[in-house]
Design an enzyme around this catalytic site. Structure first.
Site, PDB file in Angstrom:
ATOM      1  N   GLU A 127       0.795  -1.292  -0.036  1.00 19.81           N
ATOM      2  CA  GLU A 127      -0.072  -0.146  -0.202  1.00 19.81           C
ATOM      3  C   GLU A 127       0.874   1.205   0.006  1.00 19.81           C
ATOM      4  OE1 GLU A 127      -2.838  -0.377   3.278  1.00 19.81           O
ATOM      5  OE2 GLU A 127      -3.691  -2.371   2.478  1.00 19.81           O
ATOM      6  N   ASN A 170       1.931  -5.054  -3.254  1.00 19.70           N
ATOM      7  CA  ASN A 170       0.570  -5.516  -2.741  1.00 19.70           C
ATOM      8  C   ASN A 170       0.087  -4.260  -2.471  1.00 19.70           C
ATOM      9  OD1 ASN A 170      -1.472  -7.577  -2.104  1.00 19.70           O
ATOM     10  ND2 ASN A 170      -1.277  -6.624   0.183  1.00 19.70           N
ATOM     11  N   HIS A 206     -10.646  -6.281  -2.299  1.00 17.77           N
ATOM     12  CA  HIS A 206     -11.766  -5.804  -1.108  1.00 17.77           C
ATOM     13  C   HIS A 206     -12.862  -5.089  -1.887  1.00 17.77           C
ATOM     14  CE1 HIS A 206      -9.166  -7.151   2.308  1.00 17.77           C
ATOM     15  NE2 HIS A 206      -8.086  -6.287   1.891  1.00 17.77           N
ATOM     16  N   GLU A 235      -6.510 -10.757  -1.069  1.00 14.84           N
ATOM     17  CA  GLU A 235      -7.188 -10.572   0.388  1.00 14.84           C
ATOM     18  C   GLU A 235      -8.457 -10.260  -0.216  1.00 14.84           C
ATOM     19  OE1 GLU A 235      -5.757  -7.229   2.398  1.00 14.84           O
ATOM     20  OE2 GLU A 235      -3.751  -7.461   1.828  1.00 14.84           O
ATOM     21  N   ASP A 237     -12.486 -10.271  -0.585  1.00 14.91           N
ATOM     22  CA  ASP A 237     -13.621 -10.399   0.262  1.00 14.91           C
ATOM     23  C   ASP A 237     -14.840  -9.452  -0.551  1.00 14.91           C
ATOM     24  OD1 ASP A 237     -12.957  -7.802   1.247  1.00 14.91           O
ATOM     25  OD2 ASP A 237     -12.671  -8.711   3.509  1.00 14.91           O
TER      26      ASP A 237
HETATM   27  O1  G3I Z   1      -4.506  -7.321  19.242  1.00 17.94           O
HETATM   28  C1  G3I Z   1      -5.337  -6.098  19.623  1.00 17.94           C
HETATM   29  C2  G3I Z   1      -6.018  -6.658  20.965  1.00 17.94           C
HETATM   30  O2  G3I Z   1      -4.841  -6.803  21.930  1.00 17.94           O
HETATM   31  C3  G3I Z   1      -7.020  -5.595  21.405  1.00 17.94           C
HETATM   32  O3  G3I Z   1      -7.588  -5.929  22.489  1.00 17.94           O
HETATM   33  C4  G3I Z   1      -7.668  -5.180  20.175  1.00 17.94           C
HETATM   34  C5  G3I Z   1      -8.835  -4.024  20.861  1.00 17.94           C
HETATM   35  O4  G3I Z   1      -9.157  -3.264  19.481  1.00 17.94           O
HETATM   36  O5  G3I Z   1      -7.284  -4.943  19.077  1.00 17.94           O
HETATM   37  C6  G3I Z   1      -6.225  -5.825  18.494  1.00 17.94           C
HETATM   38  O6  G3I Z   1      -5.701  -5.431  17.436  1.00 17.94           O
HETATM   39  C7  G3I Z   1      -6.644  -5.439  16.308  1.00 17.94           C
HETATM   40  C8  G3I Z   1      -5.906  -6.402  15.100  1.00 17.94           C
HETATM   41  O7  G3I Z   1      -6.539  -6.041  14.018  1.00 17.94           O
HETATM   42  C9  G3I Z   1      -6.045  -7.830  15.582  1.00 17.94           C
HETATM   43  O8  G3I Z   1      -7.355  -8.220  15.702  1.00 17.94           O
HETATM   44  C10 G3I Z   1      -6.589  -4.149  15.965  1.00 17.94           C
HETATM   45  O9  G3I Z   1      -7.222  -3.302  16.619  1.00 17.94           O
HETATM   46  C11 G3I Z   1      -7.242  -3.927  14.381  1.00 17.94           C
HETATM   47  O10 G3I Z   1      -7.258  -2.445  13.943  1.00 17.94           O
HETATM   48  C12 G3I Z   1      -6.522  -4.821  13.369  1.00 17.94           C
HETATM   49  O11 G3I Z   1      -7.186  -5.007  12.278  1.00 17.94           O
HETATM   50  C13 G3I Z   1      -6.497  -5.462  11.138  1.00 17.94           C
HETATM   51  C14 G3I Z   1      -6.424  -4.344  10.160  1.00 17.94           C
HETATM   52  O12 G3I Z   1      -5.541  -4.941   8.967  1.00 17.94           O
HETATM   53  C15 G3I Z   1      -5.272  -3.301  10.630  1.00 17.94           C
HETATM   54  O13 G3I Z   1      -4.814  -2.644   9.493  1.00 17.94           O
HETATM   55  C16 G3I Z   1      -7.388  -6.604  10.359  1.00 17.94           C
HETATM   56  O14 G3I Z   1      -7.530  -7.517  11.531  1.00 17.94           O
HETATM   57  C17 G3I Z   1      -6.982  -6.966   9.312  1.00 17.94           C
HETATM   58  O15 G3I Z   1      -7.858  -7.809   8.510  1.00 17.94           O
HETATM   59  C18 G3I Z   1      -6.533  -5.983   8.531  1.00 17.94           C
HETATM   60  O16 G3I Z   1      -5.983  -6.319   7.127  1.00 17.94           O
HETATM   61  C19 G3I Z   1      -5.610  -5.458   6.134  1.00 17.94           C
HETATM   62  C20 G3I Z   1      -4.449  -5.989   5.586  1.00 17.94           C
HETATM   63  O17 G3I Z   1      -3.423  -6.169   6.380  1.00 17.94           O
HETATM   64  C21 G3I Z   1      -3.962  -4.937   4.373  1.00 17.94           C
HETATM   65  N1  G3I Z   1      -4.887  -4.604   3.596  1.00 17.94           N
HETATM   66  C22 G3I Z   1      -6.277  -4.340   4.108  1.00 17.94           C
HETATM   67  C23 G3I Z   1      -6.702  -5.129   5.134  1.00 17.94           C
HETATM   68  C24 G3I Z   1      -8.054  -4.943   5.559  1.00 17.94           C
HETATM   69  O18 G3I Z   1      -8.057  -3.692   6.290  1.00 17.94           O
END
Ligand code: G3I
Length: 305
Positions: A127, A170, A206, A235, A237
């Site tokens: 990105e 990517n 996405h 990715e 969906d």
């Molecule tokens: O691990 C913490 C946890 O300890 C805490 O209690 C909780 C409270 O909010 O947050 C947890 O972290 C979260 C993490 O996912 C794990 O679940 C983050 O807040 C959350 O922001 C994070 O989101 C991820 C996101 O990337 C962040 O940018 C998504 O799961 C993940 O699917 C998403 O994936 C991205 C790709 O890497 C890049 N392309 C876009 C895609 C979708 O956004």
């Protein structure tokens, strides 16, 4: 009966999913994962904040759990992601240019060294381009302090760190022909002409009502393939439900199968229950791990039954 993985293998492709380590202990999650998929991408566990929370201190526990699980099931692993502006610990952003360059290369070497020989493709840079019509690079510590050359440097470091891994760029909103994908295309073309090591381009894919499956999706994948790189759907969906969602999934699978260098597809999660789109239903299995119409459509498009 066929599975997504076996049907895709019949087409010479992999069919993968994003996986979260903290769900591997859930029996239905693991059973669905193990039965259906031939590749896994750690959803968050290989990102910089998870793997190098403080400088030079690497933590691989959660990522190792996913890699160990995948290997025990004979699945391949995609690495996601080495250099990205998001999920970046704050210490990285406070470094000066010279230190930042060293830290970026150390991070790549740390991750790729730990998993050397175990990752089929790495998202080396994720990105790096802006949305909108400018085709410009996105502001990030890397872009702002190191300039455009950070991407090339990351790929060169990555090649040396694990010569067996395919090295991918990517991004999202690059799935059709548009200003952003044109900018990525120009970069890949330049890299190929100058011998900068790049093997693949990942199209996140996405999709939702604001960003539907582009009508020129196949054409866009093909023009990148024609530059001499593999393309991967990384990715996937698609928001929606029922037959409309199923038809959209069919379009995506058909586009990949129509491009010989489209080597595989990854959906961004096993089940709607754990999608990053918390209110949506964008995946192939519902919250009870039942196969949705979209699942049947993908399996059928892959030639399975
Ligand atoms: O691990 C913490 C946890 O300890 C805490 O209690 C909780 C409270 O909010 O947050 C947890 O972290 C979260 C993490 O996912 C794990 O679940 C983050 O807040 C959350 O922001 C994070 O989101 C991820 C996101 O990337 C962040 O940018 C998504 O799961 C993940 O699917 C998403 O994936 C991205 C790709 O890497 C890049 N392309 C876009 C895609 C979708 O956004």
């Amino acid at each position: 009966a066929d599975t997504l993985g076996s049907a895709a293998a019949g087409q010479g492709r992999y069919f993968g999913t994003a996986v979260a380590a903290n769900h591997l202990g859930e029996a239905d999650y693991a059973a669905t994962l193990d039965r259906e998929f031939s590749s896994v991408t750690p959803e968050n566990e290989m990102k910089w904040d998870a793997t190098e929370p403080s400088r030079g201190t690497f933590s691989f526990g959660s990522a190792d759990r996913i890699v160990d699980h995948a290997q025990s099931q004979g699945m391949d692993v995609r690495g996601h992601t080495l250099v990205w502006h998001s999920q970046l610990p704050s210490w990285v952003g406070s470094l000066g240019a010279s230190d930042l360059r060293t830290a970026m290369n150390d991070h790549i070497n740390g991750l790729m060294g730990h998993y050397k020989g175990e990752i089929h493709s790495w998202d080396v840079v994720n990105e790096a381009f802006q949305d909108g019509g400018s085709g410009a690079r996105r502001s990030s510590p890397f872009q702002d302090k190191l300039g455009n050359g950070f991407i090339e440097e990351a790929f060169r470091t990555a090649r040396a760190a694990d010569p067996a891994a395919k090295l991918c760029y990517n991004d999202y909103n690059t799935d059709g022909v548009n200003a952003k994908s044109n900018a990525v295309y120009d970069m890949v073309k330049d890299f190929k002409s100058r011998g900068v090591p790049i093997d693949c381009v990942g199209f996140q894919s996405h999709f939702n009502s604001n960003s539907p499956v582009p009508s020129d999706y196949r054409q866009n994948l093909q023009r990148f393939a024609d530059l001499g790189v593999d393309v991967q759907i990384t990715e996937l969906d698609i928001e929606g439900s029922g037959s409309a969602q199923a038809a959209d999934y069919t379009k995506v699978v058909e586009a990949c199968l129509a491009v010989s260098r489209c080597t595989g597809m990854t959906v961004w999660g096993v089940t709607d229950k754990y999608s990053w789109r918390s209110s949506g239903t964008p995946l192939l299995f519902d919250g009870n791990y039942s196969e949705k119409p979209a699942y049947d459509a993908v399996l059928s498009a892959l030639g399975g039954s």
